[in-house]
Design a protein around this motif. Structure first.
Motif, PDB file in Angstrom:
ATOM      1  N   SER A   1     -21.319  48.696  80.724  1.00 32.31           N
ATOM      2  CA  SER A   1     -21.351  47.141  80.912  1.00 32.31           C
ATOM      3  C   SER A   1     -21.809  46.692  79.682  1.00 32.31           C
ATOM      4  CB  SER A   1     -22.231  46.736  82.335  1.00 32.31           C
ATOM      5  OG  SER A   1     -23.910  47.231  81.732  1.00 32.31           O
ATOM      6  N   TYR A   2     -21.369  45.553  79.123  1.00 27.48           N
ATOM      7  CA  TYR A   2     -21.932  44.601  78.111  1.00 27.48           C
ATOM      8  C   TYR A   2     -22.809  43.585  78.603  1.00 27.48           C
ATOM      9  CZ  TYR A   2     -18.215  46.797  75.137  1.00 27.48           C
ATOM     10  OH  TYR A   2     -17.694  47.529  74.399  1.00 27.48           O
ATOM     11  N   LYS A   3     -23.729  43.400  77.870  1.00 24.70           N
ATOM     12  CA  LYS A   3     -24.724  42.336  78.115  1.00 24.70           C
ATOM     13  C   LYS A   3     -25.549  41.656  76.810  1.00 24.70           C
ATOM     14  CE  LYS A   3     -28.847  45.257  79.228  1.00 24.70           C
ATOM     15  NZ  LYS A   3     -29.770  45.588  80.248  1.00 24.70           N
ATOM     16  N   VAL A   4     -26.055  40.584  76.705  1.00 22.15           N
ATOM     17  CA  VAL A   4     -26.715  39.956  75.897  1.00 22.15           C
ATOM     18  C   VAL A   4     -28.016  40.878  75.941  1.00 22.15           C
ATOM     19  CG1 VAL A   4     -28.008  38.064  75.186  1.00 22.15           C
ATOM     20  CG2 VAL A   4     -25.748  37.545  76.357  1.00 22.15           C
ATOM     21  N   GLY A   5     -28.601  41.170  74.520  1.00 20.57           N
ATOM     22  CA  GLY A   5     -29.927  41.759  74.485  1.00 20.57           C
ATOM     23  C   GLY A   5     -30.668  41.333  72.996  1.00 20.57           C
ATOM     24  N   GLY A   6     -31.698  42.295  72.717  1.00 20.04           N
ATOM     25  CA  GLY A   6     -32.410  41.733  71.565  1.00 20.04           C
ATOM     26  C   GLY A   6     -33.835  41.490  72.373  1.00 20.04           C
ATOM     27  N   ALA A   7     -34.751  41.918  71.518  1.00 21.66           N
ATOM     28  CA  ALA A   7     -36.385  41.883  72.271  1.00 21.66           C
ATOM     29  C   ALA A   7     -36.399  39.994  72.327  1.00 21.66           C
ATOM     30  CB  ALA A   7     -37.316  42.247  71.072  1.00 21.66           C
TER      31      ALA A   7
END
Length: 269
Positions: free
Chosen positions: A21-27
């Motif tokens: 699955s693709y999703k938004v991320g980053g700390a």
């Protein structure tokens, strides 16, 4: 006064077993949901090429974008569904540095502190770190990104390896709290001139060093769904308490509980 959280927003591919699955991320993305609940006076500043990624943040009025020519992309692969402590990562290793000139016109007038979330060595050049230290407010910093280097190229991305960064002592000097995991701590070694060192170890808990060492047990979770962003969630929960004057021990226990709640769900806290 405002807590300023800075770092890339990412486009992530998460692979757990046979599921993709693709999703938004980053700390900074993961942390914004924690701060939105526990420290509402915050501003998230992200660097990316795809501005549409910020649409997933909890409060768009608290996000500012530094537009760059590309976006960080990560593949987070968990080969063992029954052990999400094991993760394999690839990245495009984007070279999109955050510069003092990017920040000067968008920082708020009054600042409580900075939370810095580099995902690789390009994100925060030394000149930017020195610029932010000049505000003379607490700085909470994730160390992982400064250790990352591209290793083997796989299609358009790279596997990541961790190695020492010669500028690290200068970068860390005078920082209030730094955050890393056990593997990263062995690379960094002894750290001086930092008030607090927070070292996480997944399901084995964490330890916090401020001269003495305080051990924090992990909070048991009987339904682990997604550990991506768990360390970022822990960091934000810890900062939200410490900056309000809570003790190291109580902040660590709170952070452990919130991180445990996050891994019960796919995505953010």
């Amino acid at each position: 006064m405002t807590l300023v959280v800075i770092g890339p927003v990412t486009n992530d591919l998460v692979i757990i077993g046979d599921s993709e699955s693709y999703k938004v991320g980053g700390a900074t993305y993961f942390q914004s949901f924690v701060f939105d609940k526990f420290y509402n006076d915050y501003l998230a500043i992200v660097n990316c090429g795809d501005e549409a990624l910020v649409d997933d943040f909890p409060d768009l009025s608290k996000v500012k974008v530094i537009k760059k020519n590309c976006t960080h992309f990560f593949i987070n692969k968990y080969p063992f569904e029954d052990n999400l402590d094991v993760r394999q990562q690839l990245s495009n290793f984007a070279d999109i540095p955050i510069l003092p000139s990017d920040l000067k016109d968008i920082l708020p007038e009054k600042i409580d502190g900075f939370v810095l979330n580099p995902l690789n060595r390009h994100d925060f050049p030394l000149e930017t770190i020195e610029f932010l230290k000049g505000f003379d407010v607490p700085i909470f910093m994730s160390v992982q990104g400064f250790l990352r280097l591209p290793d083997v190229k796989v299609n358009e991305n790279y596997t990541l390896k961790l190695d020492y960064f010669d500028d690290l002592p200068t970068i860390l000097s005078g920082v209030s709290s730094i955050f890393m995991d056990e593997a990263e701590s062995t690379i960094i070694g002894e750290v001086s001139d930092v008030d607090e060192i927070v070292i996480t170890n997944g399901s084995h808990g964490s330890r916090i060093i401020d001269g003495d060492e305080i051990k924090i047990d992990a909070v048991f979770c009987d339904s682990v769904v997604d550990t991506t962003g768990c360390g970022d969630t822990y960091m934000a929960a810890y900062v939200s308490k410490r900056i309000n004057g809570s003790s190291i021990k109580s902040s660590g226990h709170f952070a452990s509980r919130i991180a445990s709640e996050k891994i019960r769900y796919f995505g953010h806290y």
